[in-house]
Scaffold this motif. Structure first.
Motif, PDB file in Angstrom:
ATOM      1  N   ARG A 184      29.725  11.773   1.482  1.00  0.00           N
ATOM      2  CA  ARG A 184      30.399  11.000   0.591  1.00  0.00           C
ATOM      3  C   ARG A 184      31.163  10.227   2.363  1.00  0.00           C
ATOM      4  O   ARG A 184      31.029   8.691   2.155  1.00  0.00           O
ATOM      5  N   HIS A 185      31.440  11.425   3.433  1.00  0.00           N
ATOM      6  CA  HIS A 185      31.445  10.239   4.271  1.00  0.00           C
ATOM      7  C   HIS A 185      30.632  10.145   5.694  1.00  0.00           C
ATOM      8  O   HIS A 185      31.151   9.267   6.020  1.00  0.00           O
ATOM      9  N   VAL A 186      29.586   9.801   4.936  1.00  0.00           N
ATOM     10  CA  VAL A 186      28.410   9.807   6.601  1.00  0.00           C
ATOM     11  C   VAL A 186      26.955   9.529   5.492  1.00  0.00           C
ATOM     12  O   VAL A 186      26.406  10.352   6.137  1.00  0.00           O
ATOM     13  N   PRO A 187      27.377   8.422   4.521  1.00  0.00           N
ATOM     14  CA  PRO A 187      25.858   7.614   3.815  1.00  0.00           C
ATOM     15  C   PRO A 187      25.029   7.458   4.679  1.00  0.00           C
ATOM     16  O   PRO A 187      23.722   8.381   3.770  1.00  0.00           O
ATOM     17  N   LEU A 188      25.147   7.762   6.148  1.00  0.00           N
ATOM     18  CA  LEU A 188      23.461   7.295   6.514  1.00  0.00           C
ATOM     19  C   LEU A 188      22.814   8.519   7.133  1.00  0.00           C
ATOM     20  O   LEU A 188      21.835   8.590   7.362  1.00  0.00           O
ATOM     21  N   LEU A 189      23.660   9.653   6.496  1.00  0.00           N
ATOM     22  CA  LEU A 189      23.435  11.238   6.821  1.00  0.00           C
ATOM     23  C   LEU A 189      22.475  11.367   5.990  1.00  0.00           C
ATOM     24  O   LEU A 189      22.569  11.393   4.771  1.00  0.00           O
ATOM     25  N   ASP A 190      21.182  12.014   6.689  1.00  0.00           N
ATOM     26  CA  ASP A 190      20.307  12.729   4.876  1.00  0.00           C
ATOM     27  C   ASP A 190      20.868  14.513   5.233  1.00  0.00           C
ATOM     28  O   ASP A 190      20.364  15.820   6.360  1.00  0.00           O
ATOM     29  N   VAL A 191      21.841  14.426   3.821  1.00  0.00           N
ATOM     30  CA  VAL A 191      21.733  15.460   3.863  1.00  0.00           C
ATOM     31  C   VAL A 191      21.350  16.128   2.616  1.00  0.00           C
ATOM     32  O   VAL A 191      21.266  15.930   1.740  1.00  0.00           O
ATOM     33  N   ALA A 192      20.833  17.991   2.461  1.00  0.00           N
ATOM     34  CA  ALA A 192      20.247  18.525   1.977  1.00  0.00           C
ATOM     35  C   ALA A 192      20.722  19.818   1.810  1.00  0.00           C
ATOM     36  O   ALA A 192      21.820  20.365   2.521  1.00  0.00           O
ATOM     37  N   ILE A 193      20.743  20.675   0.910  1.00  0.00           N
ATOM     38  CA  ILE A 193      20.966  21.725   0.307  1.00  0.00           C
ATOM     39  C   ILE A 193      20.351  23.099  -0.167  1.00  0.00           C
ATOM     40  O   ILE A 193      19.515  22.844  -0.570  1.00  0.00           O
ATOM     41  N   LEU A 194      20.394  23.833   0.491  1.00  0.00           N
ATOM     42  CA  LEU A 194      19.700  24.673   0.299  1.00  0.00           C
ATOM     43  C   LEU A 194      20.053  26.536  -0.410  1.00  0.00           C
ATOM     44  O   LEU A 194      21.588  26.818  -0.079  1.00  0.00           O
ATOM     45  N   PRO A 195      20.535  26.007  -1.739  1.00  0.00           N
ATOM     46  CA  PRO A 195      21.967  26.454  -2.226  1.00  0.00           C
ATOM     47  C   PRO A 195      21.656  27.922  -2.763  1.00  0.00           C
ATOM     48  O   PRO A 195      21.713  28.185  -4.153  1.00  0.00           O
ATOM     49  N   LEU A 196      21.486  28.596  -1.785  1.00  0.00           N
ATOM     50  CA  LEU A 196      21.619  30.118  -2.076  1.00  0.00           C
ATOM     51  C   LEU A 196      22.781  30.799  -2.669  1.00  0.00           C
ATOM     52  O   LEU A 196      23.852  30.290  -2.881  1.00  0.00           O
ATOM     53  N   ASP A 197      22.592  31.933  -3.770  1.00  0.00           N
ATOM     54  CA  ASP A 197      23.571  31.430  -4.733  1.00  0.00           C
ATOM     55  C   ASP A 197      24.816  32.849  -3.568  1.00  0.00           C
ATOM     56  O   ASP A 197      24.355  32.755  -2.473  1.00  0.00           O
ATOM     57  N   PRO A 198      25.865  32.328  -3.647  1.00  0.00           N
ATOM     58  CA  PRO A 198      26.864  33.333  -2.712  1.00  0.00           C
ATOM     59  C   PRO A 198      26.830  34.895  -3.048  1.00  0.00           C
ATOM     60  O   PRO A 198      27.216  35.316  -4.300  1.00  0.00           O
ATOM     61  N   PRO A 199      27.509  35.419  -1.653  1.00  0.00           N
ATOM     62  CA  PRO A 199      27.382  37.202  -2.338  1.00  0.00           C
ATOM     63  C   PRO A 199      28.896  37.003  -3.249  1.00  0.00           C
ATOM     64  O   PRO A 199      29.553  36.381  -2.534  1.00  0.00           O
ATOM     65  N   ALA A 200      28.966  38.324  -2.911  1.00  0.00           N
ATOM     66  CA  ALA A 200      29.801  38.517  -3.859  1.00  0.00           C
ATOM     67  C   ALA A 200      31.500  38.786  -3.010  1.00  0.00           C
ATOM     68  O   ALA A 200      32.392  38.447  -3.297  1.00  0.00           O
ATOM     69  N   HIS A 201      31.198  39.124  -1.680  1.00  0.00           N
ATOM     70  CA  HIS A 201      32.502  38.944  -1.248  1.00  0.00           C
ATOM     71  C   HIS A 201      32.284  37.422  -0.113  1.00  0.00           C
ATOM     72  O   HIS A 201      32.928  38.028   0.833  1.00  0.00           O
ATOM     73  N   ALA A 202      31.745  37.205  -0.964  1.00  0.00           N
ATOM     74  CA  ALA A 202      32.045  36.139  -0.510  1.00  0.00           C
ATOM     75  C   ALA A 202      33.805  34.442  -0.953  1.00  0.00           C
ATOM     76  O   ALA A 202      33.141  34.195  -1.644  1.00  0.00           O
ATOM     77  N   LEU A 203      34.723  35.029  -0.306  1.00  0.00           N
ATOM     78  CA  LEU A 203      36.166  34.549  -0.982  1.00  0.00           C
ATOM     79  C   LEU A 203      36.234  33.578  -1.027  1.00  0.00           C
ATOM     80  O   LEU A 203      36.840  33.115  -1.697  1.00  0.00           O
ATOM     81  N   ALA A 204      35.599  32.195  -0.600  1.00  0.00           N
ATOM     82  CA  ALA A 204      36.107  31.117  -0.610  1.00  0.00           C
ATOM     83  C   ALA A 204      35.545  31.061  -2.033  1.00  0.00           C
ATOM     84  O   ALA A 204      35.836  29.532  -2.130  1.00  0.00           O
ATOM     85  N   ASP A 205      34.214  31.343  -2.023  1.00  0.00           N
ATOM     86  CA  ASP A 205      33.463  30.773  -3.595  1.00  0.00           C
ATOM     87  C   ASP A 205      34.251  32.028  -4.162  1.00  0.00           C
ATOM     88  O   ASP A 205      34.328  31.003  -5.668  1.00  0.00           O
ATOM     89  N   GLY A 211      28.577  32.799   2.973  1.00  0.00           N
ATOM     90  CA  GLY A 211      28.833  34.205   2.538  1.00  0.00           C
ATOM     91  C   GLY A 211      29.254  34.592   4.426  1.00  0.00           C
ATOM     92  O   GLY A 211      29.140  34.315   5.482  1.00  0.00           O
ATOM     93  N   PRO A 212      29.986  35.872   4.235  1.00  0.00           N
ATOM     94  CA  PRO A 212      30.616  37.053   5.323  1.00  0.00           C
ATOM     95  C   PRO A 212      29.435  37.244   5.936  1.00  0.00           C
ATOM     96  O   PRO A 212      28.920  37.496   7.433  1.00  0.00           O
ATOM     97  N   ASP A 213      28.112  37.241   5.781  1.00  0.00           N
ATOM     98  CA  ASP A 213      26.858  37.821   6.342  1.00  0.00           C
ATOM     99  C   ASP A 213      26.218  37.011   7.114  1.00  0.00           C
ATOM    100  O   ASP A 213      25.531  37.168   8.157  1.00  0.00           O
ATOM    101  N   ALA A 214      26.687  35.446   6.795  1.00  0.00           N
ATOM    102  CA  ALA A 214      26.364  34.786   7.855  1.00  0.00           C
ATOM    103  C   ALA A 214      25.044  34.402   8.143  1.00  0.00           C
ATOM    104  O   ALA A 214      24.238  34.671   8.992  1.00  0.00           O
ATOM    105  N   LEU A 215      24.013  34.039   7.286  1.00  0.00           N
ATOM    106  CA  LEU A 215      22.362  34.154   7.733  1.00  0.00           C
ATOM    107  C   LEU A 215      22.065  33.443   8.649  1.00  0.00           C
ATOM    108  O   LEU A 215      20.725  33.704   9.390  1.00  0.00           O
ATOM    109  N   LEU A 216      21.989  32.189   8.896  1.00  0.00           N
ATOM    110  CA  LEU A 216      22.145  31.750   9.985  1.00  0.00           C
ATOM    111  C   LEU A 216      22.900  32.304  11.401  1.00  0.00           C
ATOM    112  O   LEU A 216      22.338  32.139  12.258  1.00  0.00           O
ATOM    113  N   HIS A 217      24.358  31.492  11.177  1.00  0.00           N
ATOM    114  CA  HIS A 217      25.241  31.653  12.319  1.00  0.00           C
ATOM    115  C   HIS A 217      24.603  33.170  12.527  1.00  0.00           C
ATOM    116  O   HIS A 217      25.254  33.480  14.211  1.00  0.00           O
ATOM    117  N   GLY A 218      24.811  34.381  11.791  1.00  0.00           N
ATOM    118  CA  GLY A 218      24.499  36.006  12.352  1.00  0.00           C
ATOM    119  C   GLY A 218      23.403  36.314  13.221  1.00  0.00           C
ATOM    120  O   GLY A 218      23.753  37.159  14.294  1.00  0.00           O
TER     121      GLY A 218
END
Length: 476
Positions: free
Chosen positions: A25-46, A215-222
């Protein structure tokens, strides 16, 4: 590297879809994609349904109005949180949002109230908050006019299933691309970041920037080896049990009740219990929590958002707020080329400062409690983070609170908890002496009368939502 053109958000749920929608929405020229993995049970923001007033600003920036965010998703308004038993068995106060009372000249209202409280009988601090008085009366109105109801704050109690569908639809509408599949492996880059992801069907997903909302597992960042700061010595609650709680007649506030080894809550759409497994019997259905935050949410070309960056119990409903704040910060600091170390360092400084201050605000509720069970005594006996200790020293001396740039909760929120828990300064700032006690008492009485007059004709939350829904259908 030129300016990032491809951004891949990994993780579904509210956090992931919100990140993808906001970036596109804010940067329309970006190619934004999502890999919508189901959030884990302990992902509290979700998973946590109660939100802070800041969600309204996030919606407004996206162009999502109240009709879509509340009426179409069957969510509810919330004016604050009622705390029972926190300052002792009879403790009962409401933390509402926005202002309490009115300043008189150069004297802030809270100093005048503290002076009156130190001298004798005075109505509770919350009695001077239009939102708190509305909540006690079971009434609800959005800010309107230019009088006492002009600027009270409110958050939302979300119907998470319907709200998630709305965010998904919005992301699709603005052009977010969707990849199907599961994550099999992370392919590291030579520069300490990530080159691509391998999906379970063997295909590769590459991007310039990766946003980790897994979520807390941070599958990429971790996978990047960032150091994590552990907060469990201050916040030992490590278990959470959640359940849905639809209600026919919603209250305009949620209620949090202190227990022997933690607390439980009810809200219009959800109930839950948070506790320390070291102080009570565990629950087989409980979600595990480990309070803490990464020191580098932006590392290489990976940005951790939501619980991938910060894990904290939902006592003050800041989980989704921290995710939204991280998304806004990423958009504001999106690099023009390869991320510069100074840019990522500043992002990380701001993100960690904000997370630590939320931690301090959560801990404030515990360390000012006067409960006598072992769990509560253990928390009270622990050395506080210096940032919180400094705030309490200043407040207890003369009623002052320091200002922090990355602050989620304003001064009135801190005061609502401090005064609600019965914490008063040892002496009052001389600014209060500019107004006589008699003059201040008259002004307080007049302000309370204005609140009472304004609230008497207001509808219940259910009646307000029904009227707004009828208006929405009439316009359709």
């Amino acid at each position: 590297m030129s300016a990032p053109r491809r951004v891949l958000v990994v993780g579904g749920g509210v956090t992931g879809w919100s990140a993808a929608a906001a970036l596109k929405r804010h940067v329309p020229l970006l190619d934004v994609a999502i890999l919508p993995l189901d959030p884990p049970a302990h992902a509290l923001a979700d998973r946590i349904a109660c939100t802070l007033p800041s969600i309204l600003g996030f919606h407004e920036d996206l162009g999502i109005g109240v009709d879509d965010a509340v009426l179409r998703t069957r969510s509810f308004y919330r004016l604050g949180t009622r705390f029972l038993g926190w300052s002792g068995p009879d403790g009962d106060f409401i933390h509402s949002y926005a202002r309490h009372g009115e300043a008189m000249g150069s004297a802030p209202f809270h100093l005048l109230w503290a002076r009156a409280a130190m001298r004798g009988d005075v109505p509770p601090f919350e009695a001077f908050s239009p939102a708190a008085v509305m909540a006690r009366a079971g009434r609800m109105m959005l800010p309107t006019g230019d009088d006492v109801l002009a600027d009270h704050g409110f958050g939302l109690a979300l119907d998470l299933q319907r709200y998630s569908k709305m965010i998904v639809a919005f992301a699709r509408h603005v052009g977010v691309r969707i990849h199907a599949g599961g994550l099999k492996a992370v392919i590291p880059g030579a520069d300490g970041g990530i080159t691509a992801l391998t999906l379970d069907d063997g295909s590769l997903l590459a991007a310039d920037l990766f946003v980790d909302c897994t979520g807390p597992d941070a599958l990429l960042h971790g996978t990047l080896g960032a150091t994590r700061e552990d907060w469990r010595r201050w916040l030992p609650c490590d278990r959470l049990v959640l359940s849905d709680a639809p209600t026919a007649e919603p209250a305009p506030n949620d209620t949090i009740i202190a227990e022997e080894a933690g607390w439980r809550w009810t809200s219009p759409t959800q109930t839950g219990r948070v506790f320390a497994s070291s102080h009570t019997e565990d629950d087989a259905l409980a979600i595990r929590l480990e309070a803490g935050a990464t020191l580098e949410p932006w590392r290489g070309n990976v940005i951790a958002v939501g619980d991938a960056a910060v894990v904290i119990e939902p006592l003050v409903w800041a989980n989704l707020h921290l995710a939204h704040s991280a998304i806004d910060r990423l958009i504001a600091m999106l690099p023009a080329g390869a991320p510069h170390p100074l840019e990522t360092a500043e992002y990380n400084r701001q993100a960690l400062a904000e997370a630590r201050r939320v931690r301090d605000f959560v801990l404030l509720h515990y360390c000012t409690s006067r409960r006598d069970e072992l769990f509560w005594r253990d928390i009270a006996s622990a050395a506080l983070p210096e940032s919180l200790a400094h705030s309490l020293r200043l407040f207890r001396a003369r009623g002052r609170l320091p200002f922090y740039e990355e602050e989620t909760f304003d001064r009135d929120s801190w005061l609502a908890v401090l005064f609600g828990q019965g914490v008063l300064p040892r002496s009052v700032d001389p600014l209060a002496d500019a107004v006589s006690s008699i003059e201040a008492e008259r002004a307080m009485q007049a302000f309370r009368a204005r609140i009472d007059r304004a609230i008497q004709p207001l509808p219940t939350p259910a009646a307000l939502l029904a009227a707004q829904s009828r208006h929405l259908h009439e316009r359709a």
